[in-house]
Scaffold this motif. Structure first.
Motif, mmCIF file in Angstrom:
data_model
loop_
_atom_site.group_PDB
_atom_site.id
_atom_site.type_symbol
_atom_site.label_atom_id
_atom_site.label_comp_id
_atom_site.label_asym_id
_atom_site.label_seq_id
_atom_site.Cartn_x
_atom_site.Cartn_y
_atom_site.Cartn_z
ATOM 1 N N GLY A 35 33.198 69.994 17.573
ATOM 2 C CA GLY A 35 32.599 69.115 16.585
ATOM 3 C C GLY A 35 31.095 69.030 16.721
ATOM 4 O O GLY A 35 30.497 69.575 17.647
ATOM 5 N N CYS A 36 30.492 68.326 15.807
ATOM 6 C CA CYS A 36 29.039 68.177 15.736
ATOM 7 C C CYS A 36 28.553 67.080 16.682
ATOM 8 O O CYS A 36 29.272 66.135 16.983
ATOM 9 C CB CYS A 36 28.649 67.834 14.296
ATOM 10 S SG CYS A 36 26.858 67.795 14.008
ATOM 11 N N VAL A 41 29.968 61.148 14.164
ATOM 12 C CA VAL A 41 31.142 62.023 14.117
ATOM 13 C C VAL A 41 31.716 62.273 15.510
ATOM 14 O O VAL A 41 31.961 63.403 15.912
ATOM 15 C CB VAL A 41 30.775 63.362 13.431
ATOM 16 C CG1 VAL A 41 32.011 64.168 13.124
ATOM 17 C CG2 VAL A 41 29.990 63.135 12.157
ATOM 18 N N ASP A 42 31.945 61.226 16.271
ATOM 19 C CA ASP A 42 32.557 61.372 17.590
ATOM 20 C C ASP A 42 34.025 61.747 17.382
ATOM 21 O O ASP A 42 34.795 60.955 16.825
ATOM 22 C CB ASP A 42 32.446 60.062 18.352
ATOM 23 C CG ASP A 42 32.993 60.145 19.756
ATOM 24 O OD1 ASP A 42 34.059 60.782 19.952
ATOM 25 O OD2 ASP A 42 32.383 59.564 20.656
ATOM 26 N N PRO A 43 34.440 62.954 17.804
ATOM 27 C CA PRO A 43 35.810 63.410 17.521
ATOM 28 C C PRO A 43 36.894 62.451 17.995
ATOM 29 O O PRO A 43 37.866 62.217 17.278
ATOM 30 C CB PRO A 43 35.907 64.747 18.253
ATOM 31 C CG PRO A 43 34.514 65.215 18.389
ATOM 32 C CD PRO A 43 33.677 63.976 18.526
ATOM 33 N N ALA A 44 36.746 61.886 19.169
ATOM 34 C CA ALA A 44 37.784 60.982 19.679
ATOM 35 C C ALA A 44 37.912 59.749 18.794
ATOM 36 O O ALA A 44 39.022 59.332 18.450
ATOM 37 C CB ALA A 44 37.486 60.591 21.125
ATOM 38 N N LEU A 45 36.804 59.174 18.402
ATOM 39 C CA LEU A 45 36.855 57.974 17.554
ATOM 40 C C LEU A 45 37.374 58.302 16.159
ATOM 41 O O LEU A 45 38.249 57.613 15.637
ATOM 42 C CB LEU A 45 35.467 57.335 17.458
ATOM 43 C CG LEU A 45 34.948 56.676 18.726
ATOM 44 C CD1 LEU A 45 33.513 56.202 18.537
ATOM 45 C CD2 LEU A 45 35.839 55.519 19.126
ATOM 46 N N VAL A 46 36.827 59.352 15.557
ATOM 47 C CA VAL A 46 37.204 59.729 14.191
ATOM 48 C C VAL A 46 38.692 60.060 14.094
ATOM 49 O O VAL A 46 39.357 59.721 13.116
ATOM 50 C CB VAL A 46 36.347 60.930 13.730
ATOM 51 C CG1 VAL A 46 36.915 61.583 12.489
ATOM 52 C CG2 VAL A 46 34.904 60.496 13.504
ATOM 53 N N VAL A 94 38.530 72.949 14.743
ATOM 54 C CA VAL A 94 37.137 72.964 14.309
ATOM 55 C C VAL A 94 36.975 71.784 13.361
ATOM 56 O O VAL A 94 37.694 71.679 12.368
ATOM 57 C CB VAL A 94 36.789 74.279 13.577
ATOM 58 C CG1 VAL A 94 35.363 74.224 13.036
ATOM 59 C CG2 VAL A 94 36.984 75.478 14.490
ATOM 60 N N MET A 95 36.060 70.868 13.685
ATOM 61 C CA MET A 95 35.846 69.706 12.822
ATOM 62 C C MET A 95 34.360 69.581 12.491
ATOM 63 O O MET A 95 33.545 69.230 13.342
ATOM 64 C CB MET A 95 36.328 68.412 13.479
ATOM 65 C CG MET A 95 36.269 67.237 12.511
ATOM 66 S SD MET A 95 36.873 65.682 13.220
ATOM 67 C CE MET A 95 35.440 65.149 14.142
ATOM 68 N N TYR A 158 35.292 66.206 8.064
ATOM 69 C CA TYR A 158 35.210 64.747 8.085
ATOM 70 C C TYR A 158 34.185 64.312 7.045
ATOM 71 O O TYR A 158 33.056 64.813 7.016
ATOM 72 C CB TYR A 158 34.785 64.280 9.481
ATOM 73 C CG TYR A 158 34.503 62.805 9.587
ATOM 74 C CD1 TYR A 158 35.520 61.866 9.507
ATOM 75 C CD2 TYR A 158 33.207 62.343 9.780
ATOM 76 C CE1 TYR A 158 35.261 60.509 9.621
ATOM 77 C CE2 TYR A 158 32.934 60.986 9.899
ATOM 78 C CZ TYR A 158 33.968 60.073 9.813
ATOM 79 O OH TYR A 158 33.709 58.740 9.929
ATOM 80 N N ASP A 159 34.564 63.382 6.206
ATOM 81 C CA ASP A 159 33.669 62.855 5.177
ATOM 82 C C ASP A 159 32.996 61.599 5.721
ATOM 83 O O ASP A 159 33.664 60.576 5.932
ATOM 84 C CB ASP A 159 34.460 62.544 3.909
ATOM 85 C CG ASP A 159 33.575 62.153 2.737
ATOM 86 O OD1 ASP A 159 32.492 61.547 2.955
ATOM 87 O OD2 ASP A 159 33.963 62.454 1.596
#
Length: 171
Positions: A35-36, A41-46, A94-95, A158-159
């Motif tokens: 992720g970015c 855009v924290d992957p764990a939170l999102v 991939v996010m 992710y939007d």
């Protein structure tokens, strides 16, 4: 109080109330999210992941670059040292996201060519302004790389305006 002091203070609370010394190196969901680095855009939170459920590799744009591939190869080697089969049960996600800062430098071909390790002439084949096309390209790169074994590969966008993810490619 500066940022470091604030974070260290928060760590004390984490160590007191949340720390789990029994977590394994392998995440419970056997998943690595690419992720970015964008703070939104924290992957764990999102994705609603609890501590120890996923691993995350974060870079500018959440892109699969030659360096990202090398990190995954290293993780596969590390997994082998703890008798963990990286292949069949692992998932790679991939996010990427909307409104990514990388799109703001789409005209900086010298930076992007170096980042993606392509010539400036080849940069047209690397989507930068469309996260859906970028995810599709990066998922296909991971799927085509034989060094990653048979790990399942998926792609999400992710939007940042709605908080929702859309599936671009499912493993």
């Amino acid at each position: 109080m500066g940022a470091v002091e604030t974070l260290v203070s928060r760590n004390e609370e984490f160590a007191r109330s949340t720390f789990d010394g029994n977590l394994r190196m392998k995440p419970k969901l056997a998943t690595i999210v690419i992720g970015c680095v964008d703070a939104r855009v924290d992957p764990a939170l999102v994705l609603g992941a609890a501590q120890g459920e996923i691993m995350a590799i974060r870079n500018v744009g959440g892109r699969v670059t030659p360096r990202t591939l090398e990190e995954l190869i290293m993780l596969r080697a590390v997994a082998g040292t703890v008798n963990d089969d990286f292949d069949s049960e692992w998932e790679l996600v991939v996010m990427q996201h909307t409104q990514c800062g990388l799109t703001r430098i789409h005209d900086r071909t010298e930076l992007l060519a170096t980042y993606f390790d392509v010539s400036e002439n080849e940069l047209g084949a690397v989507p930068v302004t469309d996260p859906y096309a970028a995810v599709a390209r990066d998922v296909s790169l991971l799927r085509a790389d034989g060094r990653l074994g048979s790990a399942r590969v998926s792609g999400l966008v992710y939007d940042v305006a709605t908080g929702k993810v859309a599936t671009v490619a499912s493993g």
